[in-house]
Enzyme design. Structure first.
Site, PDB file in Angstrom:
ATOM      1  N   GLU A  61       0.754  -1.463  -0.012  1.00 20.55           N
ATOM      2  CA  GLU A  61      -0.049  -0.022  -0.088  1.00 20.55           C
ATOM      3  C   GLU A  61       0.815   1.061   0.054  1.00 20.55           C
ATOM      4  O   GLU A  61       0.399   2.122  -0.545  1.00 20.55           O
ATOM      5  CB  GLU A  61      -1.016   0.259   1.119  1.00 20.55           C
ATOM      6  CG  GLU A  61      -2.331  -0.937   1.001  1.00 20.55           C
ATOM      7  CD  GLU A  61      -2.085  -2.244   1.031  1.00 20.55           C
ATOM      8  OE1 GLU A  61      -1.045  -2.718   1.481  1.00 20.55           O
ATOM      9  OE2 GLU A  61      -3.062  -3.016   0.717  1.00 20.55           O
ATOM     10  N   HIS A 130     -12.015  -5.389   7.308  1.00 23.37           N
ATOM     11  CA  HIS A 130     -12.633  -4.970   5.918  1.00 23.37           C
ATOM     12  C   HIS A 130     -13.781  -4.326   6.210  1.00 23.37           C
ATOM     13  O   HIS A 130     -14.051  -3.375   5.329  1.00 23.37           O
ATOM     14  CB  HIS A 130     -13.014  -6.499   5.194  1.00 23.37           C
ATOM     15  CG  HIS A 130     -11.857  -7.069   4.663  1.00 23.37           C
ATOM     16  ND1 HIS A 130     -10.982  -7.924   5.358  1.00 23.37           N
ATOM     17  CD2 HIS A 130     -11.528  -7.406   3.353  1.00 23.37           C
ATOM     18  CE1 HIS A 130     -10.032  -8.452   4.659  1.00 23.37           C
ATOM     19  NE2 HIS A 130     -10.499  -8.368   3.454  1.00 23.37           N
TER      20      HIS A 130
END
Lengths: 323, 326
Positions: A61, A130
């Site tokens: 990321e 999530h």
């Protein structure tokens, strides 16, 4: 007059991507598996725009986000897709400590026109990482705008606005709204950032809700119709927050319930409550109620339906302030 | 590729200037005339000067944090008056007095420093990506050995090699990160050994030799502009002083030995460069004296400019207006 075409929210987002990439060649997307498309919001884009503008990266990321961050300094207008919004935390340092504060710290010389996006939300039993909504974590830092659509119309308009904005904008979307269908004009249009909308008029209580919780708010308002008249306000943007629209509604209703799919403490619900007390204390006929996630990590498994805000909890809060 | 005499003269001049700038900053922090802290580059100014002097105007330059990037600023032709004004919180500072040592000169494609060491491994990917898309520009990304402990360093090298980005990873290895020695913090003595895992060409050079640094970076830049991808240049250098002025100069928990530091001083890059330009008749002693005199005058003008600039204390309303693009 012909009916406005209906689209699922996720396709409304994709239409904004497509139209803005056609309109401005500086716009490109970077993310993980966006060419193939984990979610359908990027489906088919690589065929039209190629791998120079639909850029897949390794599972990293910092590098993925850096592709957007650095390119924005060089005049590009990137959209960086974290897939799940919670994954932004893997790049939280460059987003919150640098990107958001960059313009100000460097003397307002530079602009970073970029969109940071990802899906989130309780209801799919995906576990805390999530599912968790991250809008409040991001919105705490000045220099970055944060929004979340409740309807397909707003999804396309807010995304178009986010891409055209010269500031970094975090556009979060809720998985529970992904396939919701609604009218979406075919031509490009903008829903301005920082502007709330009265989505349902009512006279007894102001109910602020957004994203998936906007749907829950409508369920409650429908159920109470004839008994309690509920006005629903969708803030649409968390930062900057349009408090004036809420205060205006309170002039009529005098009662406020804020739903925020986030932890109870230090949430947008807390912020709205604080600002209303600061600026609209005299408008209130009852205490403000917040409907949020209690201060516990969002569990996986079968606990989401009663841990996250839900119609029962919203109805109880509305009845409470209308006693 | 051997440097021409004019190139050597320019490098020598920039090295002397950078050395004067660094000493100016050390003096000022000790006099209480600088905001925050100063991480002296004393004895290690050659790497930055050599790496930056011959970059193209469109190349992106990320300076190393040591000496607060002054070696790179000297090579890049940055307005050091505005740089010092920034470090003293003045209205004529390059960022209006808001950044202090996180200075930037966007017009010079120096996009800003950060107190988070290794932060640049994030945007460097996008800098390289943008340079490749636009063509004929590259990134010189400087950092120290300590920053290669960051995970982002590995992500940046991975992306750069995957996409053959025009980036020179330029590492100033002085063997120290605050009080930590490289032998305690890295398994291999050469940071450039990391590049091997990504298949990235790497070279180790003497960072005290401003001419060797410049020759290497010119070649690495050509490699990048030819579309051949990133390279890793490790410039071995040293640290004559403490990490930042006023803190103890330790290795682990023990003071560094005076005899060792005296030995290091023999490798002062200004001394080495002076010996060479005289030996090769690039400059005469008289010309060198003139360069020194001009550097002194430049520093005096820089300090006058910064000292005469008013303190920046804008209103809250003015500051709020600077957060977002309207």
């Amino acid at each position: 007059m012909s009916e406005v075409r209906e689209l699922p929210l996720v396709e409304a987002i994709r239409e904004a991507y497509r139209q803005e990439m056609e309109r401005d060649e500086r716009v490109f997307m970077v993310g993980q598996d966006i060419a193939g498309g984990i979610f359908p919001h990027t489906k088919g884009l690589v065929e039209q725009f190629g791998t120079d503008r639909i850029v897949d990266t390794p599972l990293a990321e910092i590098g993925m986000y850096g592709t957007a961050f650095g390119a924005a300094m060089e005049g590009f207008r990137p959209i960086v897709d974290f897939m799940f919004a919670g994954f932004f935390l893997n790049a939280a340092s460059p987003i919150l400590a640098q990107t958001a504060q960059f313009r100000f710290i460097h003397g307002s010389q530079m602009s970073l026109p970029m969109v940071i996006t990802g899906a989130c939300g309780a209801g799919m039993r995906l576990g805390n990482e999530h599912a968790m909504l991250v809008h409040n974590m991001i919105a705490q830092v000045p220099g970055i705008k944060v929004c979340m659509p409740s309807t397909p119309y707003d999804a396309k308009g807010l995304m178009t606005a986010a891409i055209r904005d010269d500031n970094p904008v975090a556009f979060i979307w809720h998985l529970g709204t992904m396939m919701d269908r609604g009218p979406v004009p075919e031509e490009p249009y903008v829903v301005p950032l920082g502007v709330a909308e009265v989505k349902r008029e009512g006279g007894d209580v102001t109910l602020v809700a957004n994203g998936f919780q906007y749907k829950n708010a409508q369920i409650v308002a429908d159920k109470l119709a004839g008994e309690i008249s509920v006005e629903i306000i969708d803030p649409r943007t968390f930062s900057p927050l349009d408090i004036d629209t809420i205060l205006k509604s309170l002039e009529k209703t005098g009662r406020l319930v804020v739903v925020d799919e986030s932890w109870e403490s230090r949430s947008t619900a807390s912020e709205i409550a604080a600002q209303v007390v600061d600026r609209g204390f005299d408008l209130l006929d009852a205490p403000i109620r917040r409907v949020t996630i209690p201060n516990i990590p969002l569990p996986g498994g079968h606990m989401e339906p009663y841990v996250a805000p839900n119609p029962d909890a919203i109805e109880a809060a509305v009845r409470d302030v209308c006693r | 590729m051997a440097l021409g005499k004019e190139q050597m003269k320019l490098l020598y001049r920039n090295l002397v200037r950078a050395d004067h700038f660094d000493k100016m900053m050390m003096n000022r922090i000790m006099q209480g005339k600088l905001i925050g802290f100063y991480h002296p580059g004393d004895g290690a100014m050659a790497a930055g000067v050599g790496a930056s002097t011959f970059l193209g105007d469109n190349d992106i330059l990320n300076p190393h944090h040591r000496a607060h990037g002054l070696g790179y600023a000297a090579g890049r032709g940055v307005d050091v008056g505005r740089y010092l004004a920034e470090h003293t919180g003045k209205v004529d500072g390059c960022c209006g007095g808001r950044s202090s040592f996180h200075w930037s000169f966007p017009e010079k494609k120096m996009y800003g420093a950060s107190g988070f060491i290794g932060w640049h491994f994030c945007p460097v990917v996008g800098w390289g990506w943008a340079c490749k898309r636009k063509g004929n520009q590259m990134v010189l990304m400087a950092s120290g050995d300590g920053s290669y402990g960051q995970g982002g360093a590995h992500e940046a090298m991975l992306f750069a090699m995957n996409w053959k980005l025009p980036i020179v990873f330029f590492c100033e290895n002085n063997g120290m990160a605050i009080h930590s020695t490289i032998s305690d913090m890295h398994p291999m003595p050469d940071i450039s050994s990391l590049a091997q895992g990504y298949g990235m060409p790497a070279v180790v050079i003497d960072g005290q030799d401003v001419f060797a640094v410049a020759e290497t970076v010119i070649a690495a830049r050509e490699h990048a502009l030819a579309g051949k991808g990133p390279t890793f240049v490790e410039a071995k250098t040293l640290r004559l002083r403490e990490h930042d002025v006023g803190t103890p100069d330790l290795a682990r928990a023990e003071p560094r030995e005076a005899a060792y530091l005296e030995e290091l001083k023999k490798r002062d890059p200004v001394v080495l460069a002076t010996t060479r330009v005289l030996a090769e008749k690039v400059l005469t002693r008289k010309q060198i004296d003139k360069i020194y005199q001009e550097a002194k005058e430049e520093v005096a003008a820089i300090e006058k400019f910064a000292d005469e600039s008013p303190v920046a204390q804008p209103s809250i309303e003015e500051l709020l207006a600077g957060v977002y693009v309207a």
